[in-house]
Design a protein around this motif. Sequence first.
Motif, PDB file in Angstrom:
ATOM      1  N   GLN A 303       0.840  -1.198   0.000  1.00  0.00           N
ATOM      2  CA  GLN A 303       0.000   0.000   0.000  1.00  0.00           C
ATOM      3  C   GLN A 303       0.878   1.251   0.000  1.00  0.00           C
ATOM      4  N   GLN A 304       0.471   2.245  -0.748  1.00  0.00           N
ATOM      5  CA  GLN A 304       1.201   3.512  -0.801  1.00  0.00           C
ATOM      6  C   GLN A 304       0.372   4.609  -0.136  1.00  0.00           C
ATOM      7  N   LEU A 305       1.037   5.420   0.656  1.00  0.00           N
ATOM      8  CA  LEU A 305       0.362   6.504   1.362  1.00  0.00           C
ATOM      9  C   LEU A 305       1.213   7.757   1.294  1.00  0.00           C
ATOM     10  N   ASP A 306       0.625   8.836   0.824  1.00  0.00           N
ATOM     11  CA  ASP A 306       1.276  10.140   0.885  1.00  0.00           C
ATOM     12  C   ASP A 306       0.827  10.819   2.172  1.00  0.00           C
ATOM     13  N   ILE A 307       1.770  11.166   3.025  1.00  0.00           N
ATOM     14  CA  ILE A 307       1.462  11.626   4.372  1.00  0.00           C
ATOM     15  C   ILE A 307       0.908  13.052   4.356  1.00  0.00           C
ATOM     16  N   SER A 308      -0.103  13.270   5.174  1.00  0.00           N
ATOM     17  CA  SER A 308      -0.676  14.608   5.345  1.00  0.00           C
ATOM     18  C   SER A 308      -1.235  14.707   6.761  1.00  0.00           C
ATOM     19  N   ASP A 309      -1.576  15.923   7.163  1.00  0.00           N
ATOM     20  CA  ASP A 309      -2.197  16.101   8.468  1.00  0.00           C
ATOM     21  C   ASP A 309      -3.189  17.256   8.427  1.00  0.00           C
ATOM     22  N   PHE A 310      -3.875  17.462   9.545  1.00  0.00           N
ATOM     23  CA  PHE A 310      -4.846  18.559   9.651  1.00  0.00           C
ATOM     24  C   PHE A 310      -4.782  19.138  11.056  1.00  0.00           C
ATOM     25  N   PRO A 311      -4.027  20.239  11.235  1.00  0.00           N
ATOM     26  CA  PRO A 311      -4.008  20.886  12.548  1.00  0.00           C
ATOM     27  C   PRO A 311      -5.243  21.754  12.722  1.00  0.00           C
ATOM     28  N   PRO A 312      -6.084  21.480  13.702  1.00  0.00           N
ATOM     29  CA  PRO A 312      -7.292  22.295  13.875  1.00  0.00           C
ATOM     30  C   PRO A 312      -6.921  23.718  14.267  1.00  0.00           C
ATOM     31  N   ARG A 369     -19.115  24.409  21.574  1.00  0.00           N
ATOM     32  CA  ARG A 369     -18.021  25.342  21.304  1.00  0.00           C
ATOM     33  C   ARG A 369     -16.918  25.199  22.351  1.00  0.00           C
ATOM     34  N   LYS A 370     -17.291  25.045  23.599  1.00  0.00           N
ATOM     35  CA  LYS A 370     -16.292  24.886  24.656  1.00  0.00           C
ATOM     36  C   LYS A 370     -15.525  23.574  24.468  1.00  0.00           C
ATOM     37  N   PHE A 371     -16.230  22.529  24.081  1.00  0.00           N
ATOM     38  CA  PHE A 371     -15.578  21.247  23.791  1.00  0.00           C
ATOM     39  C   PHE A 371     -14.559  21.418  22.672  1.00  0.00           C
ATOM     40  N   GLU A 372     -14.965  22.076  21.595  1.00  0.00           N
ATOM     41  CA  GLU A 372     -14.063  22.281  20.459  1.00  0.00           C
ATOM     42  C   GLU A 372     -12.823  23.064  20.857  1.00  0.00           C
ATOM     43  N   GLU A 373     -13.016  24.107  21.645  1.00  0.00           N
ATOM     44  CA  GLU A 373     -11.867  24.918  22.062  1.00  0.00           C
ATOM     45  C   GLU A 373     -10.869  24.081  22.842  1.00  0.00           C
ATOM     46  N   GLY A 374     -11.374  23.211  23.720  1.00  0.00           N
ATOM     47  CA  GLY A 374     -10.490  22.356  24.507  1.00  0.00           C
ATOM     48  C   GLY A 374      -9.748  21.348  23.647  1.00  0.00           C
ATOM     49  N   VAL A 375     -10.449  20.760  22.674  1.00  0.00           N
ATOM     50  CA  VAL A 375      -9.819  19.787  21.793  1.00  0.00           C
ATOM     51  C   VAL A 375      -8.735  20.453  20.941  1.00  0.00           C
ATOM     52  N   ILE A 376      -9.030  21.634  20.428  1.00  0.00           N
ATOM     53  CA  ILE A 376      -8.049  22.350  19.607  1.00  0.00           C
ATOM     54  C   ILE A 376      -6.811  22.692  20.424  1.00  0.00           C
ATOM     55  N   ARG A 380      -3.810  20.626  18.587  1.00  0.00           N
ATOM     56  CA  ARG A 380      -3.027  21.336  17.577  1.00  0.00           C
ATOM     57  C   ARG A 380      -1.515  21.175  17.815  1.00  0.00           C
ATOM     58  N   PRO A 381      -1.019  21.355  19.055  1.00  0.00           N
ATOM     59  CA  PRO A 381       0.413  21.107  19.273  1.00  0.00           C
ATOM     60  C   PRO A 381       0.807  19.666  18.952  1.00  0.00           C
ATOM     61  N   ALA A 382      -0.104  18.714  19.204  1.00  0.00           N
ATOM     62  CA  ALA A 382       0.204  17.310  18.935  1.00  0.00           C
ATOM     63  C   ALA A 382       0.331  17.052  17.438  1.00  0.00           C
ATOM     64  N   VAL A 383      -0.552  17.664  16.637  1.00  0.00           N
ATOM     65  CA  VAL A 383      -0.466  17.506  15.187  1.00  0.00           C
ATOM     66  C   VAL A 383       0.858  18.073  14.675  1.00  0.00           C
ATOM     67  N   LEU A 384       1.229  19.250  15.152  1.00  0.00           N
ATOM     68  CA  LEU A 384       2.458  19.890  14.683  1.00  0.00           C
ATOM     69  C   LEU A 384       3.696  19.136  15.166  1.00  0.00           C
ATOM     70  N   ALA A 385       3.633  18.582  16.371  1.00  0.00           N
ATOM     71  CA  ALA A 385       4.755  17.778  16.861  1.00  0.00           C
ATOM     72  C   ALA A 385       4.904  16.504  16.038  1.00  0.00           C
ATOM     73  N   SER A 386       3.786  15.895  15.666  1.00  0.00           N
ATOM     74  CA  SER A 386       3.834  14.704  14.834  1.00  0.00           C
ATOM     75  C   SER A 386       4.367  15.030  13.444  1.00  0.00           C
ATOM     76  N   ARG A 387       4.030  16.196  12.931  1.00  0.00           N
ATOM     77  CA  ARG A 387       4.578  16.621  11.638  1.00  0.00           C
ATOM     78  C   ARG A 387       6.093  16.777  11.732  1.00  0.00           C
ATOM     79  N   LYS A 388       6.555  17.418  12.804  1.00  0.00           N
ATOM     80  CA  LYS A 388       8.001  17.591  12.990  1.00  0.00           C
ATOM     81  C   LYS A 388       8.686  16.230  13.147  1.00  0.00           C
ATOM     82  N   ALA A 389       8.051  15.322  13.878  1.00  0.00           N
ATOM     83  CA  ALA A 389       8.605  13.978  14.026  1.00  0.00           C
ATOM     84  C   ALA A 389       8.721  13.282  12.679  1.00  0.00           C
ATOM     85  N   CYS A 390       7.717  13.460  11.842  1.00  0.00           N
ATOM     86  CA  CYS A 390       7.726  12.862  10.507  1.00  0.00           C
ATOM     87  C   CYS A 390       8.893  13.394   9.681  1.00  0.00           C
ATOM     88  N   LEU A 391       9.082  14.686   9.682  1.00  0.00           N
ATOM     89  CA  LEU A 391      10.169  15.286   8.907  1.00  0.00           C
ATOM     90  C   LEU A 391      11.531  14.894   9.497  1.00  0.00           C
TER      91      LEU A 391
END
Length: 417
Positions: A303-312, A369-376, A380-391
Amino acid sequence: MFDCTSSERECLPVIIIGAGISGLLLAQELRKTNTPFRVFERDKDFLTRGAGWGLTLHWSLPALRELLPTDLHAQLRDTYVDRAAVERGETSTFPFFDLSTGERKGASPKLSEEARIRVTRERFRKLLATGIDIEWGKVFKESHDTSESVAAVFEDGSTHQGRLIVGCDGGHSRVRRALLHQRYNNHPIPVRLLGFTLAVKAEQAGPIRALDPFFLQGTASVSNVFMYISLLEAPQTPDCNSAYVYQVCISWNTTKPPCDIPARSNSASAQQERIAIIREVSKQWAEPFKTFVQLIPDTTNVQQLDISDFPPSAGVDAAGRVLLVGDACHAMSMYRGEGANHAIVDVLELKERVLPHLHRDKTLTAAVRKFEEGVIERTRPAVLASRKACLDAHDWHNLTPDSPLLTRRQMHLKFDG
């Protein structure tokens, strides 16, 4: 057109789009409290996408234990990649190697079963589906929101009303697309991954198991190619003739490819091309990695996968009664292995922050809305850290012990990319 009476609203279900881990775990929570719900899944059945990944669950385990019904928690060990090894007291340190020399460069501390487990996504998902009626082959199209209810519209023309729509439909979420309009696209990361499953005999698995019984990873210092080997299934008795089944993934930065890039098609010629690339790349590695990966059969489905992410993004308000959970909200690359952990905690926070307001029209939108703010804020730092780990995984000479690829996995990070 989509309005309903007050008595009807009391019986409206929570509409869950996606029968992945977060969607099914939410369904189990709603089932425990006798809250009406419906689960819609675009796939035709559990086998549509194959066996899937191995997953490491660690800091999300307290949340998982709180959410799982008691009878399902008692069966959790059945989802382990190697239950017998866990019962023997074996643990993983997730060692990291220089694939070019074979030298071990790092490892994590050993943790008990209470703190970290390794499961197969397929078995874990089927456990979470226990007692859940999944409506298969339902492809989400759009939603229509009112102050009192919301309707989910599907590509087959059907419409279903609910109190809330929860988008749990993965990294390429259709609910996210309908909710965020022009801001739904994933961020491409210049990394391509080739993955396959490999069944081997005990003696062939031995050199890998000697390094770690569950999971290992590394980067080739010569080529910057990254690889991980993850156990998916092991014989559970000493005299069993069953194979050890591994997931093997090899990836590289596409701006500096180590060899010709295969086409995206799944034709026989493309498959052979991918196998040839895997063999060419791995023949430069040290043992035991070289010999192990060279075992790949000519008939392997790669299987081939081109890596991407979505930081909220902060400031993205919910569309009233529609919200996102798991990869639909915060798709992240797999190089820190945290996506499933965040998805599980999402469900716990949804339980605590939103579900108590499910039948309170005046406070539900604010709770969402409060739930969303907490999740973001958390993800968001976790998505960006995972991106940095990938690179970093594909940049040996700039890889340091402080890289997110090698640092501790934890729920809250101070990382802004």
